[in-house]
Design an enzyme around this catalytic site. Sequence first.
Site, PDB file in Angstrom:
ATOM      1  N   ASN A  48       0.897  -1.262  -0.038  1.00 59.37           N
ATOM      2  CA  ASN A  48      -0.046  -0.002  -0.135  1.00 59.37           C
ATOM      3  C   ASN A  48       0.850   1.352  -0.170  1.00 59.37           C
ATOM      4  OD1 ASN A  48      -1.504   2.262   0.886  1.00 59.37           O
ATOM      5  ND2 ASN A  48      -3.271   0.784   1.545  1.00 59.37           N
ATOM      6  N   HIS A  52       1.061   5.618   2.380  1.00 61.40           N
ATOM      7  CA  HIS A  52       1.917   6.318   3.393  1.00 61.40           C
ATOM      8  C   HIS A  52       3.190   7.178   2.677  1.00 61.40           C
ATOM      9  CE1 HIS A  52      -0.628   5.034   6.873  1.00 61.40           C
ATOM     10  NE2 HIS A  52      -0.601   3.978   6.101  1.00 61.40           N
ATOM     11  N   HIS A  67      -5.502   3.985  -1.809  1.00 61.91           N
ATOM     12  CA  HIS A  67      -6.742   4.195  -1.279  1.00 61.91           C
ATOM     13  C   HIS A  67      -6.782   5.911  -1.977  1.00 61.91           C
ATOM     14  CE1 HIS A  67      -9.917   4.993   2.249  1.00 61.91           C
ATOM     15  NE2 HIS A  67     -10.363   5.349   0.979  1.00 61.91           N
ATOM     16  N   ARG A  92      -8.891   8.597  -1.747  1.00 59.42           N
ATOM     17  CA  ARG A  92     -10.089   9.049  -0.620  1.00 59.42           C
ATOM     18  C   ARG A  92     -10.641  10.536  -1.287  1.00 59.42           C
ATOM     19  NH1 ARG A  92     -10.298   8.390   4.680  1.00 59.42           N
ATOM     20  NH2 ARG A  92      -9.139   6.807   5.497  1.00 59.42           N
ATOM     21  N   ARG A 103      -6.331  13.207   0.321  1.00 55.60           N
ATOM     22  CA  ARG A 103      -5.525  13.735   1.590  1.00 55.60           C
ATOM     23  C   ARG A 103      -3.878  13.008   1.303  1.00 55.60           C
ATOM     24  NH1 ARG A 103      -7.519  10.705   6.811  1.00 55.60           N
ATOM     25  NH2 ARG A 103      -9.525  11.604   6.169  1.00 55.60           N
ATOM     26  N   GLU A 133      -8.475   0.912  -3.491  1.00 55.73           N
ATOM     27  CA  GLU A 133      -9.395   0.920  -2.193  1.00 55.73           C
ATOM     28  C   GLU A 133     -10.284   2.320  -2.383  1.00 55.73           C
ATOM     29  OE1 GLU A 133      -6.606  -1.144   1.146  1.00 55.73           O
ATOM     30  OE2 GLU A 133      -6.970   1.023   1.338  1.00 55.73           O
ATOM     31  N   THR A 149      -8.697   4.143   7.728  1.00 53.65           N
ATOM     32  CA  THR A 149      -9.701   3.352   7.934  1.00 53.65           C
ATOM     33  C   THR A 149      -9.836   2.645   9.144  1.00 53.65           C
ATOM     34  OG1 THR A 149      -9.649   3.042   5.363  1.00 53.65           O
ATOM     35  CG2 THR A 149     -11.203   1.786   6.671  1.00 53.65           C
ATOM     36  N   GLU A 200     -11.773  -8.718   2.372  1.00 59.41           N
ATOM     37  CA  GLU A 200     -10.658  -8.419   2.926  1.00 59.41           C
ATOM     38  C   GLU A 200     -10.883  -8.081   4.224  1.00 59.41           C
ATOM     39  OE1 GLU A 200      -6.892  -5.175   3.260  1.00 59.41           O
ATOM     40  OE2 GLU A 200      -8.097  -5.037   1.561  1.00 59.41           O
ATOM     41  N   HIS A 209      -4.525  -4.205   7.591  1.00 60.13           N
ATOM     42  CA  HIS A 209      -4.788  -2.997   8.486  1.00 60.13           C
ATOM     43  C   HIS A 209      -3.780  -3.477   9.773  1.00 60.13           C
ATOM     44  CE1 HIS A 209      -6.573   0.706   9.525  1.00 60.13           C
ATOM     45  NE2 HIS A 209      -6.639   0.555  10.847  1.00 60.13           N
ATOM     46  N   GLY A 219       0.954  -1.668   4.265  1.00 59.38           N
ATOM     47  CA  GLY A 219       1.508  -0.378   3.967  1.00 59.38           C
ATOM     48  C   GLY A 219       2.521   0.543   5.035  1.00 59.38           C
TER      49      GLY A 219
END
Length: 241
Positions: A9, A12, A45, A47, A51, A72, A103, A153, A193, A215
């Site tokens: 992921n 970050h 992801h 969003r 962000r 995502e 999340t 997931e 996660h 990630g």
Amino acid sequence: MKRARLGFNVDHIATVRQARLSLWPDPIGLAAIAEVAGAEQITLHLREDRRHVQERDYFLLRETKKGLLNLEMAATPAMLELVLKHPPDMVTLVPERRQELTTEGGLEVVACEEGLKKAIQKLKEKGVVVSLFIDPNLRQVEASLKVGAQRVELHTGCYCNENNVQLRLKEQQRIGEAARHALQLGLGCAAGHGLDYANVAPIAAMEEIDELNIGHSIVARALYVGMERAIKDMLQCMLRP
């Protein structure tokens, strides 16, 4: 020795870049290094508030990735419009709240059946594999099948954040039960996660889970040892006996 597929992921990496609204670090180049090091999938992801990951990242990764691309996203009209025009290999539908840092839990599939059914059908018509990010709950697994998802997931946040050994073991057992149930229903099963180098092994050992999305811990380790080494170290931790 076997292991699940690693979905790296890149969120970050984008977070660090967006802290200064800079060009660097670039998720595209680092994703390529991760793939060369052994990651079979890139996850990101996009969003609603943009962000971290930007549309530019998504479009470039669609063109440059070697393995699978897993997007995502929340099942909003705007995101569906974008993805139906520019589909990835896989979409993972996730809940999204602007005030959260990341999340915080799984989709409440049971409460959103009708809306999810429509979104999933549109995505599948474009050839996109659809996964739902859910808590390790048998009811949510069954609801995921009902709305037409091909995969789930399992949210591992409670397992990763639990410091009590016995309570963590209970969370691990919940994940295992949900993964077995998903497989029995014919659903593919991923997990993710909060997974890191210290806690990933028990989850990676579950043969029902064929994909781990990780990630933050990889990006953090890469600051010390570089991206290639960080990916290879995680792959080693994910090996099954």
